[in-house]
Design a protein around this motif. Structure first.
Motif, PDB file in Angstrom:
ATOM      1  N   LEU A  80      62.104  50.396  68.308  1.00 18.15           N
ATOM      2  CA  LEU A  80      61.881  49.558  70.452  1.00 18.15           C
ATOM      3  C   LEU A  80      63.317  49.389  70.795  1.00 18.15           C
ATOM      4  O   LEU A  80      63.712  49.595  71.110  1.00 18.15           O
ATOM      5  CB  LEU A  80      60.787  48.656  70.022  1.00 18.15           C
ATOM      6  N   TYR A  81      64.375  48.671  69.459  1.00 19.11           N
ATOM      7  CA  TYR A  81      65.300  47.818  69.822  1.00 19.11           C
ATOM      8  C   TYR A  81      66.627  49.242  70.042  1.00 19.11           C
ATOM      9  O   TYR A  81      67.457  49.169  70.512  1.00 19.11           O
ATOM     10  CB  TYR A  81      66.235  47.467  68.512  1.00 19.11           C
ATOM     11  N   ILE A  82      66.177  50.025  68.772  1.00 22.87           N
ATOM     12  CA  ILE A  82      67.477  51.415  69.055  1.00 22.87           C
ATOM     13  C   ILE A  82      66.991  52.168  70.487  1.00 22.87           C
ATOM     14  O   ILE A  82      67.514  52.859  70.800  1.00 22.87           O
ATOM     15  CB  ILE A  82      67.150  52.000  68.066  1.00 22.87           C
ATOM     16  N   LEU A  83      65.509  52.796  70.144  1.00 25.07           N
ATOM     17  CA  LEU A  83      65.290  52.765  72.023  1.00 25.07           C
ATOM     18  C   LEU A  83      65.559  52.308  72.775  1.00 25.07           C
ATOM     19  O   LEU A  83      66.321  52.939  74.145  1.00 25.07           O
ATOM     20  CB  LEU A  83      63.902  52.945  72.270  1.00 25.07           C
ATOM     21  N   GLU A  84      65.507  50.675  73.327  1.00 20.95           N
ATOM     22  CA  GLU A  84      66.546  50.341  74.142  1.00 20.95           C
ATOM     23  C   GLU A  84      67.817  50.123  74.804  1.00 20.95           C
ATOM     24  O   GLU A  84      68.745  50.539  75.573  1.00 20.95           O
ATOM     25  CB  GLU A  84      65.899  49.324  74.279  1.00 20.95           C
ATOM     26  N   LYS A  85      68.722  50.252  73.067  1.00 25.18           N
ATOM     27  CA  LYS A  85      69.866  50.733  73.196  1.00 25.18           C
ATOM     28  C   LYS A  85      70.521  51.883  73.959  1.00 25.18           C
ATOM     29  O   LYS A  85      71.323  52.527  74.764  1.00 25.18           O
ATOM     30  CB  LYS A  85      70.617  50.383  71.897  1.00 25.18           C
ATOM     31  N   GLN A  86      69.916  53.443  73.485  1.00 25.21           N
ATOM     32  CA  GLN A  86      70.072  54.528  73.912  1.00 25.21           C
ATOM     33  C   GLN A  86      69.695  54.594  75.347  1.00 25.21           C
ATOM     34  O   GLN A  86      70.534  55.274  75.579  1.00 25.21           O
ATOM     35  CB  GLN A  86      68.866  55.613  72.729  1.00 25.21           C
ATOM     36  N   LYS A  87      68.266  53.997  75.639  1.00 20.06           N
ATOM     37  CA  LYS A  87      68.430  54.544  77.502  1.00 20.06           C
ATOM     38  C   LYS A  87      69.506  53.667  77.659  1.00 20.06           C
ATOM     39  O   LYS A  87      69.821  53.898  78.649  1.00 20.06           O
ATOM     40  CB  LYS A  87      67.235  53.352  77.742  1.00 20.06           C
TER      41      LYS A  87
END
Length: 99
Positions: A80-87
């Motif tokens: 989830l952290y990586i997904l937020e960073k990618q967003k």
């Protein structure tokens, strides 16, 4: 089975007076009781060992399940952290491209 042979001779005639086989039931009984007792102790020890070993194995397996669940939760949080960073990076890239 052990047997004690008791032979008595008639000294005057030199012939066999009586031939008796005395069964040493006391010795056999004691020996068999010792063997039975030893077997029971060994069997009880083995059963106790297996029981304790199974309990320890169950606890370890349960700990493994808990660790797997914790690991999955950590991976989920990381993803989830990586997904937020990618967003955020995607938004930043779109802003840079539009400007």
């Amino acid at each position: 089975m052990l047997a004690i042979v008791k032979i008595s001779w008639r000294i005057s005639q030199g012939e066999l007076n009586s031939f008796q086989i005395i069964n040493s039931s006391i010795m056999s009984s004691t020996a068999s009781k010792l063997v039975l007792g030893f077997s029971c102790i060994i069997t009880t020890g083995i059963v106790a060992y297996v029981h304790v070993k199974q309990q320890i194995d169950r606890e370890r397996m349960h700990d493994g399940v808990i660790k797997d669940t914790e690991r999955q939760q950590r991976r989920k949080i990381e993803n989830l952290y990586i997904l937020e960073k990618q967003k955020e990076l995607t938004k930043q890239l779109k802003n840079d491209m539009s400007s």
